[in-house]
Design an enzyme around this catalytic site. Structure first.
Site, PDB file in Angstrom:
ATOM      1  N   ALA A 116       0.831  -1.095  -0.201  1.00  0.00           N
ATOM      2  CA  ALA A 116       0.021  -0.036  -0.125  1.00  0.00           C
ATOM      3  C   ALA A 116       0.665   1.192   0.132  1.00  0.00           C
ATOM      4  O   ALA A 116       0.237   2.293  -0.432  1.00  0.00           O
ATOM      5  CB  ALA A 116      -0.749  -0.090   1.361  1.00  0.00           C
ATOM      6  N   PRO A 118       3.043   4.441  -0.954  1.00  0.00           N
ATOM      7  CA  PRO A 118       2.768   5.512   0.242  1.00  0.00           C
ATOM      8  C   PRO A 118       1.257   5.983   0.252  1.00  0.00           C
ATOM      9  O   PRO A 118       0.992   6.666   0.804  1.00  0.00           O
ATOM     10  CB  PRO A 118       3.543   6.655  -0.546  1.00  0.00           C
ATOM     11  CG  PRO A 118       3.355   6.585  -1.885  1.00  0.00           C
ATOM     12  CD  PRO A 118       3.654   5.054  -2.221  1.00  0.00           C
ATOM     13  N   GLY A 119       0.408   4.993  -0.365  1.00  0.00           N
ATOM     14  CA  GLY A 119      -0.953   5.121  -0.072  1.00  0.00           C
ATOM     15  C   GLY A 119      -1.966   5.972  -1.211  1.00  0.00           C
ATOM     16  O   GLY A 119      -3.104   6.180  -0.601  1.00  0.00           O
ATOM     17  N   LYS A 121      -3.123   4.767  -3.756  1.00  0.00           N
ATOM     18  CA  LYS A 121      -4.163   4.064  -4.356  1.00  0.00           C
ATOM     19  C   LYS A 121      -5.237   3.855  -3.037  1.00  0.00           C
ATOM     20  O   LYS A 121      -6.364   3.695  -3.145  1.00  0.00           O
ATOM     21  CB  LYS A 121      -4.041   2.758  -5.013  1.00  0.00           C
ATOM     22  CG  LYS A 121      -3.208   2.970  -6.324  1.00  0.00           C
ATOM     23  CD  LYS A 121      -2.674   1.755  -6.993  1.00  0.00           C
ATOM     24  CE  LYS A 121      -1.645   2.227  -8.148  1.00  0.00           C
ATOM     25  NZ  LYS A 121      -0.316   2.679  -7.771  1.00  0.00           N
ATOM     26  N   ASP A 184      -1.136  -4.013  -5.848  1.00  0.00           N
ATOM     27  CA  ASP A 184      -0.288  -3.219  -6.646  1.00  0.00           C
ATOM     28  C   ASP A 184       1.136  -3.695  -6.261  1.00  0.00           C
ATOM     29  O   ASP A 184       1.851  -3.158  -5.583  1.00  0.00           O
ATOM     30  CB  ASP A 184      -0.552  -1.659  -6.356  1.00  0.00           C
ATOM     31  CG  ASP A 184       0.291  -0.932  -7.269  1.00  0.00           C
ATOM     32  OD1 ASP A 184       0.505  -0.933  -8.271  1.00  0.00           O
ATOM     33  OD2 ASP A 184       0.523   0.309  -6.609  1.00  0.00           O
ATOM     34  N   CYS A 238       3.707  -1.585 -12.536  1.00  0.00           N
ATOM     35  CA  CYS A 238       4.036  -0.661 -13.273  1.00  0.00           C
ATOM     36  C   CYS A 238       5.320  -1.053 -14.016  1.00  0.00           C
ATOM     37  O   CYS A 238       6.272  -0.238 -14.270  1.00  0.00           O
ATOM     38  CB  CYS A 238       4.339   0.705 -12.577  1.00  0.00           C
ATOM     39  SG  CYS A 238       5.877   0.618 -11.388  1.00  0.00           S
TER      40      CYS A 238
HETATM   41  N1  SAM Z   1      -0.213   1.053  -4.035  1.00  0.00           N
HETATM   42  C1  SAM Z   1       0.860   2.116  -3.657  1.00  0.00           C
HETATM   43  C2  SAM Z   1       0.450   3.358  -3.911  1.00  0.00           C
HETATM   44  O1  SAM Z   1      -0.255   3.657  -4.940  1.00  0.00           O
HETATM   45  O2  SAM Z   1       0.843   4.561  -3.407  1.00  0.00           O
HETATM   46  C3  SAM Z   1       2.269   1.900  -4.370  1.00  0.00           C
HETATM   47  C4  SAM Z   1       2.686   0.479  -4.041  1.00  0.00           C
HETATM   48  S1  SAM Z   1       4.264  -0.102  -4.533  1.00  0.00           S
HETATM   49  C5  SAM Z   1       4.128  -0.315  -6.390  1.00  0.00           C
HETATM   50  C6  SAM Z   1       4.699  -1.452  -4.011  1.00  0.00           C
HETATM   51  C7  SAM Z   1       4.685  -1.590  -2.476  1.00  0.00           C
HETATM   52  O3  SAM Z   1       4.790  -3.001  -2.029  1.00  0.00           O
HETATM   53  C8  SAM Z   1       5.984  -0.636  -1.803  1.00  0.00           C
HETATM   54  O4  SAM Z   1       5.442   0.142  -1.012  1.00  0.00           O
HETATM   55  C9  SAM Z   1       6.816  -2.121  -1.227  1.00  0.00           C
HETATM   56  O5  SAM Z   1       7.673  -1.603   0.088  1.00  0.00           O
HETATM   57  C10 SAM Z   1       5.742  -2.906  -0.816  1.00  0.00           C
HETATM   58  N2  SAM Z   1       5.854  -4.103  -0.544  1.00  0.00           N
HETATM   59  C11 SAM Z   1       7.328  -4.886  -0.894  1.00  0.00           C
HETATM   60  N3  SAM Z   1       7.290  -6.188  -0.467  1.00  0.00           N
HETATM   61  C12 SAM Z   1       6.212  -6.392  -0.001  1.00  0.00           C
HETATM   62  C13 SAM Z   1       5.550  -7.740   0.468  1.00  0.00           C
HETATM   63  N4  SAM Z   1       6.315  -8.608   0.692  1.00  0.00           N
HETATM   64  N5  SAM Z   1       4.359  -7.396   0.941  1.00  0.00           N
HETATM   65  C14 SAM Z   1       3.572  -6.271   0.930  1.00  0.00           C
HETATM   66  N6  SAM Z   1       4.159  -5.254   0.319  1.00  0.00           N
HETATM   67  C15 SAM Z   1       5.368  -5.075  -0.174  1.00  0.00           C
END
Ligand code: SAM
Length: 312
Positions: A116, A118-119, A121, A184, A238
């Site tokens: 999630a 930095p939030g 979505k 995501d 992405c």
């Molecule tokens: N959905 C966010 C937004 O719209 O602001 C962006 C998410 S970013 C693409 C992916 C996120 O997954 C990162 O913050 C990352 O730290 C986190 N992440 C990495 N490994 C993870 C795990 N094992 N479980 C959950 N999240 C994880």
């Protein structure tokens, strides 16, 4: 510095010939800045007039009443504008804004955002839910988790329950209870590559793609396990890499058989190409053609979306 030759060669197998020049060009310039009006704090008309009072002209987008772009030169001013400081708008790429719209969360539902920070979505999901229902948001990286919490607070989200944990462990704890799940996924972020920023691509490697794919598969299994029968999962990244996109969906379909259905995505999706039927000798199930890639333009980042339903 040039983009890695192997990346370009792979990309050529992914992107249609007709779009090739436009896609290559997209790595040369930063994307046009975009924002979403945060309807938990304000309304489009109010935000637009506040921006206009600060000398910023926003352009609407055909597929959302809350999505807007500003001129390239206005990026900094948008980020530091009054509405941005007050949480009335959130600076967010246009393609990122598609995710919550495609998942269509409803007020009163139980929603899970499994990766999630930095939030951006999560807060969009809460806005579509009108702050009614239950929103679980998960992030395992401590500093990103605190940034996520701060953003949700600034944006007026009151239904979020935040968890500092690995998304792969979530289904084990919750069981299949959520109406909708957003994954995501962390990815190789190929859509962020910019020729003017070598650090954006210099660590790219096929090995990184394989590592991301392993984690993504663990995450999609957990996302699926947390989904109630009849519920919907939106998987997105992405990145262009089919190993992180079609192959992840194909792996889930193989495990779940008739319990998983890939749904059609709406026609209005901008600049999209249907999911691949094969890549590098690997064939994907026909259902993967219902997934879509957003191709990059001067306003849109590349993205991949797959919407799945768990059969009751
Ligand atoms: N959905 C966010 C937004 O719209 O602001 C962006 C998410 S970013 C693409 C992916 C996120 O997954 C990162 O913050 C990352 O730290 C986190 N992440 C990495 N490994 C993870 C795990 N094992 N479980 C959950 N999240 C994880």
């Amino acid at each position: 510095m040039e983009l890695p030759a192997e990346f370009i060669q792979r990309l050529h197998e992914i992107v249609r010939e007709a779009d090739w020049e436009q896609v290559l060009e997209s790595f040369q310039f930063p994307r046009q800045p975009a924002f979403r009006v945060n309807t938990l704090r304000s309304a489009p008309n109010e935000v637009l007039s506040q921006l206009a009072a600060e000398g910023l002209q926003a352009q609407p987008v055909s597929w959302s009443e809350t999505a807007f772009t500003v001129a390239m030169a206005d990026r900094e001013r948008l980020t530091h504008s009054g509405p941005a400081n007050r949480g009335e708008l959130y600076v967010q790429s246009l393609s990122s804004q598609l995710a919550a719209l495609l998942l269509e969360p409803q007020p009163g539902e139980q929603i899970l955002d499994l990766a999630a920070a930095p939030g951006g979505k999560s807060s969009h999901l809460a806005a579509l839910m009108q702050n009614q229902g239950w929103l679980s948001v998960v992030e395992p990286i401590r500093d990103r988790f605190f940034r996520l919490q701060a953003n949700l607070k600034r944006l007026g989200v009151s239904i979020a329950h935040t968890y500092l944990t690995d998304g792969r462990t979530v289904a084990r704890k919750t069981g299949p209870r959520f109406d909708r799940v957003l994954l995501d996924a962390p990815c190789s972020a190929e859509s962020r590559f910019q020729l003017g920023q070598p650090e954006s691509f210099q660590f790219w490697s096929p090995r990184k793609i394989r590592e991301s794919a392993r984690k993504q598969f663990g995450l999609i299994r957990s996302a699926w396990g947390a989904l109630r029968p009849g519920g919907r999962l939106l998987y997105c990244t992405c990145t262009f890499a089919p190993e992180e996109n079609e192959a992840i969906v194909a792996g889930l379909l193989e495990e779940q058989g008739a319990a998983a259905e890939v749904l059609e995505l709406p026609e209005w999706l901008p600049h999209s190409q249907v999911g691949l039927g094969k890549f590098a000798g690997t064939e994907f199930p026909a259902a993967c053609e219902r997934t879509r890639r957003i191709l990059p333009t001067n306003a849109h980042d590349a993205f991949y979306f797959a919407l799945l339903e768990k059969k009751a």
